[in-house]
Design a protein around this motif. Structure first.
Motif, short mmCIF file in Angstrom:
data_model
loop_
_atom_site.label_atom_id
_atom_site.label_comp_id
_atom_site.label_asym_id
_atom_site.label_seq_id
_atom_site.Cartn_x
_atom_site.Cartn_y
_atom_site.Cartn_z
N ALA A 379 -16.28 -9.08 40.79
CA ALA A 379 -16.97 -8.59 41.98
C ALA A 379 -18.12 -9.53 42.28
O ALA A 379 -18.82 -9.97 41.37
N VAL A 380 -18.28 -9.85 43.58
CA VAL A 380 -19.44 -10.63 44.00
C VAL A 380 -20.47 -9.61 44.48
O VAL A 380 -20.22 -8.87 45.44
N LEU A 381 -21.59 -9.55 43.78
CA LEU A 381 -22.58 -8.52 44.06
C LEU A 381 -23.39 -8.86 45.31
O LEU A 381 -23.69 -10.02 45.57
N SER A 382 -23.77 -7.81 46.05
CA SER A 382 -24.62 -8.05 47.22
C SER A 382 -26.00 -7.45 46.99
O SER A 382 -26.94 -7.76 47.69
N SER A 383 -26.10 -6.58 46.01
CA SER A 383 -27.39 -5.93 45.76
C SER A 383 -28.28 -6.83 44.93
O SER A 383 -27.93 -7.22 43.81
N ALA A 384 -29.44 -7.15 45.48
CA ALA A 384 -30.37 -8.07 44.81
C ALA A 384 -30.77 -7.51 43.45
O ALA A 384 -30.91 -8.24 42.47
N ALA A 401 -14.15 2.18 34.46
CA ALA A 401 -15.23 3.16 34.61
C ALA A 401 -16.50 2.49 35.12
O ALA A 401 -17.36 3.13 35.70
N GLN A 402 -16.62 1.18 34.88
CA GLN A 402 -17.83 0.47 35.30
C GLN A 402 -17.63 -0.33 36.59
O GLN A 402 -18.42 -1.21 36.90
N PHE A 403 -16.57 -0.03 37.31
CA PHE A 403 -16.28 -0.74 38.55
C PHE A 403 -17.40 -0.47 39.56
O PHE A 403 -17.66 0.68 39.90
N PRO A 404 -18.08 -1.51 40.07
CA PRO A 404 -19.22 -1.27 40.96
C PRO A 404 -18.76 -0.79 42.34
O PRO A 404 -17.70 -1.15 42.81
N ASP A 405 -19.57 0.04 42.93
CA ASP A 405 -19.24 0.62 44.22
C ASP A 405 -19.28 -0.43 45.33
O ASP A 405 -20.07 -1.36 45.31
N ARG A 406 -18.40 -0.24 46.31
CA ARG A 406 -18.32 -1.08 47.50
C ARG A 406 -19.70 -1.39 48.11
O ARG A 406 -19.97 -2.49 48.57
N SER A 407 -20.59 -0.38 48.06
CA SER A 407 -21.89 -0.52 48.73
C SER A 407 -22.79 -1.59 48.11
O SER A 407 -23.73 -2.04 48.73
N VAL A 408 -22.49 -2.00 46.87
CA VAL A 408 -23.33 -3.02 46.24
C VAL A 408 -22.57 -4.33 46.05
O VAL A 408 -23.01 -5.23 45.33
N VAL A 409 -21.38 -4.42 46.70
CA VAL A 409 -20.51 -5.56 46.47
C VAL A 409 -20.15 -6.23 47.79
O VAL A 409 -19.87 -5.53 48.78
#
Ligand code: GTP
Length: 609
Positions: A379-384, A401-409
């Motif tokens: 995942a490429v994160l967008s949340s600073a 279980a640790q898959f980051p949510d769309r809103s931070v990616v």
């Protein structure tokens, strides 16, 4: 042996084309093993290998062969090969054992012809610029068609048909010609006794009493018992305690020379100290490491947890002991609310994982919960904030279980593979529609003879890792073969799916799915879960959900009757027996909320029929 009378070679083949049988025959002819009445395969060792009919660990043997009045040392370097796709699983090990060779025997079954792993193996040898000797085996079979197979070899590999050797490994027919071809067509190793000592580690095993036993090919100079050596990868130094040849049993010697292949014991405590592909040299004479060393790369991850937390220590020591012998398994501690403390293990492929799990249960008597296998997503994160936390923008996720949510990616990426499928052309359309349902993109399609097609597809690894091969086999009545290789990462629209039992999320079954496939994947999982969970005293709702939205549901009806009802007033021992049976059954059950789930359900629900 002078270097010009040494030959290093390997046998490569599609599963069941007769690699082990030919190896045994070569050992017999050269007197390395006694002729046995039965076709016993000396080079295959582990119990699970026997059971599953696959070779997991490579075995190596040095043969002495007399040809035209000269004695030759022929080092047969065995390569680990799998019977399932993801032979590529091990292709790193295979490619290392191949790099210790100057030539290969490419075995092709005279009836089946070229198969997917024949192609994969050919390219490994071809890219390593080895001499390739095509051997057509099983010419004794009634349906053998060596002419057709020779034509395939000419067409697909561009090897003149005259170079093919026709044999029956089983009956021993013409096997002598194979040994002669090894002498005549495989180049001598490029190794000089005058160079400083340099050796390639191409296999390693852990032995409880002696520590790590490394199989090495000496590429230059010589090494003696008592020498101090260094492994280039870790830079640690060791004293050589024992050296010898493999014939195929260990024959200790005082020295090993350039061109020889043998084993070495040097006080290493863990196979990670003698990794496949590593270079060894003398402490006083450092040399440059061989190029291309890279540790094995795990492509399939799963959580493993003790059935009962009180078994934690036992399972830990079983996992430790098994990984001592398999440096390609990665282990990380992991814990979850539902499953307690456990581990997240990484494997080269699903078969590798299943064999590991089977060995845990068989050899160490461990009772393990294995979670749904997953591939490594990125995942490429967008949340600073998260970027700061991880110290980087791009993260790899091996636990759903640790898959980051769309809103931070800003973007998800999934691993891709390039698959090769070979099959009779009458199955082409069925195969093409299967590939389509797995998001496959056709890259190429050629006829290798009048009736057989070779197709290349780009697939997301996730779509083929669990059950694709089984489905392909069954829709082609066993005639299709399949293999794949790594093809990097691609952006994909991924989401996390939860499975709920009576509203309780099942930690083992969290999966990552493609958005376009979520509905059908959820429905299929609920249906299969319904089939694998026995009826309980109450109704059970099986649901698939994305976030809080339920996308599929099945219901398991409650029991009608009490199992014990029919024993009332009856025989007390019968009743006890029934209760005991139930209790035994329970041991293999896991309680989720108020629902009892058989522990093998977790992997089975992923397999589409
Ligand atoms: P793995 O060790 O699992 O990689 O398989 P393999 O390629 O080594 O095949 P193996 O030598 O185990 O042979 C597979 C089957 O083919 C066995 O049942 C052998 O007895 C049979 N077989 C091997 N060579 C011949 C042959 O020349 N003729 C016939 N008829 N059968 C053969």
């Amino acid at each position: 042996f002078p270097v010009d009378r040494i030959r290093n070679f390997s046998i490569i083949a599609h599963i069941d084309h007769g690699k082990s049988t030919l190896a045994d025959r070569l050992l017999e002819i050269t007197g390395a093993i006694a002729k046995t009445a039965k076709n016993k395969q000396v080079l295959d060792k582990l119990q699970v290998e026997r059971e599953r009919g696959i070779t997991v660990k490579a075995q190596t043997a040095s043969l002495i062969y007399s040809h035209e009045g000269q004695q030759y040392l022929l080092n047969l370097i065995d390569t680990p090969v799998r019977d399932q796709p993801g032979h590529v699983d091990f292709s790193y090990e295979v490619s290392r054992s191949i790099s210790a060779c100057q030539g290969v025997l490419l075995i092709v079954d005279a009836n089946q012809g070229i198969q997917a792993q024949t192609v994969a193996n050919f390219y490994l040898a071809f890219e390593a610029q080895l001499a390739i000797i095509p051997v057509i085996n099983k010419i004794d079979l009634k349906n053998a068609d060596p002419d057709r197979v020779e034509a395939q070899i000419e067409k697909v590999f561009d090897i003149p048909r005259e170079e093919c050797i026709r044999i029956s490994a089983k009956l021993g027919t013409n096997v002598e010609a194979v040994l002669q071809a090894v002498v005549n067509r495989v180049p001598r190793p490029v190794a000089s006794i005058d160079d400083p000592f340099k050796a390639l580690v191409f296999d390693s095993n852990f032995d409880h009493y002696r520590g790590v036993v490394a199989n090495i090919a000496v590429l230059g100079g010589r090494v003696r018992k008592g020498d101090r050596i260094v492994s280039a990868h870790l830079g640690k130094s060791y004293e050589v305690n024992e050296l010898g040849l493999l014939r195929p049993d260990e024959h200790p010697t005082q020295k090993l020379f350039a061109g020889q292949v043998g084993y070495m014991i040097a006080g290493m405590k863990d196979v990670k100290e003698a990794q496949i592909g590593d270079t060894l040299y003398l402490q006083d004479h450092p040399v440059e490491a061989l190029p291309g060393f890279k540790p094995a790369k795990a492509m399939v991850f799963a959580g493993m947890y003790p059935m009962d937390q009180s078994d934690y220590a036992g399972l830990r020591s079983a996992i430790e002991r098994l990984t001592l012998n398999d440096s390609s398994v990665t282990v990380q501690r992991d814990s979850s609310m539902a499953l307690g403390a456990g581990w997240r293990l990484g494997f080269l492929g699903l078969l590798h994982m299943e064999v590991f799990n089977q060995r845990l249960e068989q050899e160490y008597n461990a009772s393990v919960i294995v979670t749904a296998p997953t591939v490594p997503y990125k995942a490429v994160l967008s949340s600073a904030k998260l970027i700061k936390e991880h110290g980087r923008e791009e993260i790899t996720i091996v636990n759903p279980a640790q898959f980051p949510d769309r809103s931070v990616v800003s973007e998800y990426l999934e691993p891709m593979v390039l698959g090769t499928i070979l099959a009779p052309d009458s199955y082409t359309s069925k195969i093409m529609s299967l590939c389509l349902t797995r998001r496959g993109i056709q890259k190429n399609m050629v006829y290798i003879d009048e009736q057989r097609v070779m197709m290349k597809y780009l697939f997301p690894l996730n779509e083929i890792v669990v059950d694709f091969y089984d489905l392909l086999k069954s829709l082609s009545s066993g005639y299709a073969s399949f293999d794949y290789e790594n093809a990097g990462y691609q952006a994909a629209d991924l989401i996390k799916m939860n499975i709920l039992l009576n509203g309780q999320p099942v930690e083992e079954l969290i999966t990552i799915v493609h958005r376009g496939r979520a509905y059908s994947a959820g429905k299929a999982m609920c249906e299969r879960l319904k089939d694998s969970i026995p009826r309980q005293m109450f109704e059970v709702a099986v649901q698939a959900a994305i976030g809080s939205k339920v996308i599929a549901r099945e219901t398991i009806k409650a029991f009608r009757k009490n199992v014990l009802a029919k024993c009332y007033g009856g025989d007390i021992t019968r009743k006890m027996k029934l209760l005991k049976k139930q209790a035994e059954g329970k041991k293999k059950m896991r309680r989720i909320g108020n629902v009892e789930v058989p522990k093998d359900a977790f992997i089975n629900v992923l397999k589409r029929k």
